[in-house]
Design an enzyme around this catalytic site. Structure first.
Site, PDB file in Angstrom:
ATOM      1  N   SER A  98     -37.083  13.544  46.901  1.00  0.00           N
ATOM      2  CA  SER A  98     -38.485  13.503  46.509  1.00  0.00           C
ATOM      3  C   SER A  98     -38.502  13.239  45.009  1.00  0.00           C
ATOM      4  CB  SER A  98     -39.126  14.857  46.827  1.00  0.00           C
ATOM      5  OG  SER A  98     -40.430  14.916  46.302  1.00  0.00           O
ATOM      6  N   LYS A 112     -38.714   9.383  48.784  1.00  0.00           N
ATOM      7  CA  LYS A 112     -40.141   9.762  48.830  1.00  0.00           C
ATOM      8  C   LYS A 112     -40.644   9.797  47.405  1.00  0.00           C
ATOM      9  CE  LYS A 112     -42.149  14.396  49.205  1.00  0.00           C
ATOM     10  NZ  LYS A 112     -42.047  15.668  49.946  1.00  0.00           N
ATOM     11  N   LYS A 153     -43.980  10.654  44.809  1.00  0.00           N
ATOM     12  CA  LYS A 153     -45.259  11.338  44.703  1.00  0.00           C
ATOM     13  C   LYS A 153     -46.310  10.318  44.289  1.00  0.00           C
ATOM     14  CE  LYS A 153     -43.960  15.620  45.464  1.00  0.00           C
ATOM     15  NZ  LYS A 153     -44.546  16.444  46.541  1.00  0.00           N
ATOM     16  N   GLU A 208     -47.563  11.690  53.264  1.00  0.00           N
ATOM     17  CA  GLU A 208     -47.583  13.148  53.425  1.00  0.00           C
ATOM     18  C   GLU A 208     -48.852  13.733  52.812  1.00  0.00           C
ATOM     19  OE1 GLU A 208     -43.831  14.685  52.053  1.00  0.00           O
ATOM     20  OE2 GLU A 208     -44.524  16.742  52.065  1.00  0.00           O
ATOM     21  N   ASP A 234     -47.932  18.714  55.480  1.00  0.00           N
ATOM     22  CA  ASP A 234     -47.116  19.706  54.782  1.00  0.00           C
ATOM     23  C   ASP A 234     -48.005  20.935  54.583  1.00  0.00           C
ATOM     24  OD1 ASP A 234     -45.921  21.277  52.779  1.00  0.00           O
ATOM     25  OD2 ASP A 234     -45.395  19.635  51.457  1.00  0.00           O
ATOM     26  N   LYS A 294     -41.480  23.752  55.857  1.00  0.00           N
ATOM     27  CA  LYS A 294     -40.918  24.511  54.737  1.00  0.00           C
ATOM     28  C   LYS A 294     -40.891  25.950  55.212  1.00  0.00           C
ATOM     29  CE  LYS A 294     -42.573  21.525  51.042  1.00  0.00           C
ATOM     30  NZ  LYS A 294     -43.676  21.286  50.093  1.00  0.00           N
ATOM     31  N   GLY A 354     -38.790  20.683  50.647  1.00  0.00           N
ATOM     32  CA  GLY A 354     -38.156  21.434  49.572  1.00  0.00           C
ATOM     33  C   GLY A 354     -39.196  21.942  48.598  1.00  0.00           C
TER      34      GLY A 354
HETATM   35  O1  OSB Z   1     -45.075  18.706  48.467  1.00  0.00           O
HETATM   36  O2  OSB Z   1     -43.060  18.580  49.083  1.00  0.00           O
HETATM   37  C1  OSB Z   1     -43.896  18.933  48.249  1.00  0.00           C
HETATM   38  C2  OSB Z   1     -42.104  20.382  45.195  1.00  0.00           C
HETATM   39  C3  OSB Z   1     -42.960  21.406  44.860  1.00  0.00           C
HETATM   40  C4  OSB Z   1     -44.108  21.575  45.582  1.00  0.00           C
HETATM   41  C5  OSB Z   1     -44.408  20.738  46.664  1.00  0.00           C
HETATM   42  C6  OSB Z   1     -43.537  19.734  47.022  1.00  0.00           C
HETATM   43  C7  OSB Z   1     -42.377  19.536  46.251  1.00  0.00           C
HETATM   44  C8  OSB Z   1     -41.431  18.466  46.498  1.00  0.00           C
HETATM   45  C9  OSB Z   1     -40.047  18.683  45.980  1.00  0.00           C
HETATM   46  O3  OSB Z   1     -41.712  17.405  47.006  1.00  0.00           O
HETATM   47  C10 OSB Z   1     -39.002  18.634  47.019  1.00  0.00           C
HETATM   48  C11 OSB Z   1     -37.691  19.081  46.435  1.00  0.00           C
HETATM   49  O4  OSB Z   1     -37.392  20.282  46.447  1.00  0.00           O
HETATM   50  O5  OSB Z   1     -36.972  18.201  45.964  1.00  0.00           O
HETATM   51 MG    MG Z   2     -45.265  17.715  50.349  1.00  0.00          MG
END
Ligand code: OSB
Ligand code: MG
Length: 369
Positions: free
Chosen positions: A135, A161, A163, A213, A238, A262, A290
């Site tokens: 991510s 992935k 953001k 997502e 999520d 999660k 994560g």
């Molecule tokens: O939406 O998946 C998410 C990190 C913090 C809060 C929300 C998210 C995330 C990540 C990080 O996408 C995933 C990682 O631990 O690498």
């Molecule tokens: Mg997410």
């Protein structure tokens, strides 16, 4: 297993690189580590709540005081034959799932260590090797993002992935796709859009994404089902899935075609397994999300990812992507094929570095009966 005491610790760990989502940028993690002491065995857990209540309503301080005043008193002094038995004991507390998960998961770790079994087998896992994605947060420039993607592709990761948020989406996806037409690509909006932006969200369909997502409200499934009817890209939920009933509802109304599990968000391994099973019964794939975990939470994510229906690459990646030095030994490493080989030693298979934890701790509290 008699739960004799629970220790809470607050650790401060700077990230190797900042992580930015549609709700903000993080430079260091404030980590709530928890250990349960039973019959001479210590089990470790990590509360994945953030430094602020932006991803979900839970955050570091709310978790600490909820554990201290309500959750620890519900389990400390009690005896369990399995970790799952701790779940109903904490059931009187509404919500606070990340706080509950930290306790339940630590008890699972203790149970596995006591039974001299790997945690992944105790959970019912089937995979010896899990497939990893990354991510990648919002960067200062598109060039910086492309450079990061290049690094992760070269490292072997099997899904990228990124953001997204309004102003950092279509042009970014366009740049990625023009350089890598066929990588497995997805995006995560963390609730940055509204249903009246349908025409804009439709533009995402041209990028052949594995999924988008959580595009809409964090607590919503209904409007996601309306959106899913009008876009081709699979929606993955999520934030909106807090337990197995949410998952069943989302699948029944067509709110998504994929679910991100999660373990903290759903309240622990027991509920994570239920969500997994609901999805498996409907042949809907899941993957492990994560929360920028330290090695303790990361090791738990690896164990969870061995369950059969975790068939898509998760956000579970190498320790060195986050930390200069992780608190487990060995650190989590990813093969050049973008996989993690699951360890077979008792518990998570990783040793917790208590010496380093002691050095990183800013606060510590021991909770006894
Ligand atoms: O939406 O998946 C998410 C990190 C913090 C809060 C929300 C998210 C995330 C990540 C990080 O996408 C995933 C990682 O631990 O690498
Ligand atoms: Mg997410």
């Amino acid at each position: 297993m008699k739960i004799e005491a629970i220790t809470l610790r607050e650790l401060h760990m700077p990230l190797v690189h900042f992580f930015e989502t549609s709700f903000g940028r993080t430079y260091h993690r404030q980590i709530l580590l928890l250990s349960v002491h039973c019959d001479g065995v210590t089990g470790w857990g990590e509360c994945v709540a953030g430094e602020n209540p932006y991803y979900s309503s839970e955050w570091f301080e709310s978790a600490w005081v909820t554990i201290k005043h309500f959750l620890a008193p519900a389990v400390v002094g009690r005896s369990f034959s399995t970790a799952g038995e701790s779940v109903p004991c904490m059931g009187q507390v509404r919500g606070h799932r990340m706080a509950k998960a930290a306790i339940e998961n630590a008890i699972w770790d203790a149970e596995a260590r006591e039974k001299q079994q790997p945690l992944w087998k105790l959970l019912g896992g089937k995979r010896q090797e899990i497939v990893c994605g990354v991510s990648i947060g919002i960067q200062d420039s598109v060039d910086q993002l492309l450079e990061k993607i290049q690094t992760e592709i070269e490292a072997g990761y099997r899904r990228i992935k990124v953001k997204v948020k309004p102003g950092w989406d279509v042009k970014v996806l366009e740049a990625i796709r023009s350089r890598w037409p066929s990588i497995v690509l997805s995006c995560d909006a963390n609730s940055a859009y509204r249903l009246d932006e349908l025409e804009h969200l439709r533009k995402f369909d041209q990028f052949n994404l594995l999924m988008i997502e959580q595009p809409l409200w964090d607590d919503d499934r209904y409007h996601h089902s309306r959106l899913q009817q009008q876009i081709r890209t699979a929606i993955c939920l999520d934030e909106a899935i807090l337990h197995a009933r949410d998952a069943a509802e989302a699948l029944e109304i067509g709110a998504c075609r994929i679910i991100n599990i999660k373990v903290g968000r759903v309240g622990g391994f027991t509920e994570a397994k239920r969500v997994h099973d609901v999805c498996a019964a409907r042949k809907v794939p899941v993957w492990c999300g994560g929360m920028l975990e330290s090695g303790v939470g990361r090791a738990h994510n690896i164990a969870l990812s061995t369950l059969e229906n975790f068939s898509l690459p998760g956000d579970v990646s190498a320790s060195k992507r986050y930390w200069r030095e992780d608190i487990i030994d060995p650190e989590v490493e990813v093969t050049p094929q973008g996989t993690i080989v699951v360890r077979d030693a008792p518990g998570t298979g990783y040793r917790v570095r208590e010496d380093l934890i002691e050095k990183l701790s800013r606060r510590k509290e021991v909770l006894r009966p």
